[in-house]
Design a protein around this motif. Sequence first.
Motif, mmCIF file in Angstrom:
data_model
loop_
_atom_site.group_PDB
_atom_site.id
_atom_site.type_symbol
_atom_site.label_atom_id
_atom_site.label_comp_id
_atom_site.label_asym_id
_atom_site.label_seq_id
_atom_site.Cartn_x
_atom_site.Cartn_y
_atom_site.Cartn_z
ATOM 1 N N ASP A 103 33.730 -8.746 -44.262
ATOM 2 C CA ASP A 103 32.754 -8.851 -45.341
ATOM 3 C C ASP A 103 33.300 -9.822 -46.377
ATOM 4 O O ASP A 103 34.032 -9.439 -47.291
ATOM 5 C CB ASP A 103 32.500 -7.474 -45.961
ATOM 6 N N TYR A 177 30.438 -16.852 -39.331
ATOM 7 C CA TYR A 177 29.018 -16.543 -39.262
ATOM 8 C C TYR A 177 28.256 -17.840 -39.150
ATOM 9 O O TYR A 177 27.335 -17.945 -38.945
ATOM 10 C CB TYR A 177 28.491 -15.717 -40.442
ATOM 11 N N TRP A 191 23.560 -14.903 -38.592
ATOM 12 C CA TRP A 191 23.231 -14.200 -39.826
ATOM 13 C C TRP A 191 23.285 -12.681 -39.688
ATOM 14 O O TRP A 191 23.563 -11.963 -40.658
ATOM 15 C CB TRP A 191 21.862 -14.642 -40.347
ATOM 16 N N ILE A 194 26.525 -10.872 -40.789
ATOM 17 C CA ILE A 194 26.860 -10.737 -42.214
ATOM 18 C C ILE A 194 26.429 -9.339 -42.668
ATOM 19 O O ILE A 194 25.241 -8.991 -42.558
ATOM 20 C CB ILE A 194 26.150 -11.818 -43.050
ATOM 21 N N THR A 207 24.947 -18.930 -44.813
ATOM 22 C CA THR A 207 26.142 -19.744 -45.044
ATOM 23 C C THR A 207 26.252 -20.261 -46.482
ATOM 24 O O THR A 207 27.342 -20.205 -47.070
ATOM 25 C CB THR A 207 26.181 -20.916 -44.054
ATOM 26 N N LEU A 210 27.823 -17.729 -48.752
ATOM 27 C CA LEU A 210 29.234 -17.476 -48.498
ATOM 28 C C LEU A 210 30.102 -18.596 -49.071
ATOM 29 O O LEU A 210 31.147 -18.343 -49.665
ATOM 30 C CB LEU A 210 29.477 -17.334 -46.993
#
Length: 396
Positions: A103, A177, A191, A194, A207, A210
């Motif tokens: 995470d 990811y 996705w 995530i 993305t 992140l």
Amino acid sequence: MADRLSAVLAKIVQKRKLFLFVVSVVYIATAVLVYFVINDKNYDVTPRAVRHLGILLRSAIQKDLNKLRHDPDNASVVSPSVDRVGTKRDEGYSCEVKTEHEDLLCDVTPPKFLPDFKNPCWRESGHPLQCLPYFQLIGVDKSGTTDLFYRLVRHPHVLSNRGYIGKETFWWAWKRYGDGSPIDFWDFRGWKDIPQNAGLRDPRVLTPHLINHVNPNTKFILLLRNPIDRLYSDYFFLPIKRICSPESFHEAVSRSFGILSSCLHSNTLRHCLFDKDLHQHFNENARLNIGFYIVYLLEWLKVFPRRQFLILRFEDYINDIPKYVNRVYRFLGLAPVSLQQTAVLGIFSPIHENVTKKKVKARPMMNRTREILKDIYQPFNVELSNILKNEDFLWS
């Protein structure tokens, strides 16, 4: 009384069985349709089908465009006020869901970057200086990204990385990811891995969120090519065992068209473009999905302001490499390179990197195929040119 109750229950069970039967038939029929579209070598596209898909696509893109607003200070497209992961502050994000995947948003605290470095750098006790890239060349495939990247790393102040062909680490798009991975711009198929997207039908965190969490000041370089020409080059480029010709390309486009149309009947455009299974089907035929540039760009502009992007056309870049390489240098705040240095370093070498040799030898695309692709992509090119305030992105 018991007999009447039994009769009512029997009717309810009958109706439920009928409902489940109808749902099963519809599901099987849809699956069969997609299967035959994928495997039918003679599947073709009718003008009516093109018009119908165009209506579905325009409706889908307008929903995302309506979410963006113009910044009165710099007249550039930006998102609403965002927090550290690009979601609206009043929504936040959850750290309660735990999955097998890391995470990044909840378990990784970005370090405090040192002020004296262009790159985001930091020190940890007992470790040497650590740095991240301060810019990323995020796309798009078959649009000159490899050629530009190799010219950038010839600048005395730019280093390459240890990724695939010296530029692609696939860290964000595949392994997660700053690098030169042209798939980062559009490849969101991971996705569902995530944690913040757990249980959702369409993704909320992608993305861009992140990257923003790790370094919100990242600069992005994006090369875009006429999506029709990009698709034709991409078809010959992919390492798939097949006989490539204008005729086989037309058949592949037709099948990809059918796959996308079938998906849009019961899903959003985002779902269809970001779906992992459909990615594989597009890869096996023609990657029609990559050319909807505005859909992917909106995902980035929901998180990062327009000023952090340098967006160039492949056609302009390839016709005047010195001009656009210098423009990239200025965008990145790199020191100018003298003509003597450019000659020694080979920055403006006439040799282009990663040219698709099979495409060079191929016959031109069929006019019928080009017209179908023009009808599909043109509405999206219009929205792209509106967002970028540049009619050159119409490719008309």
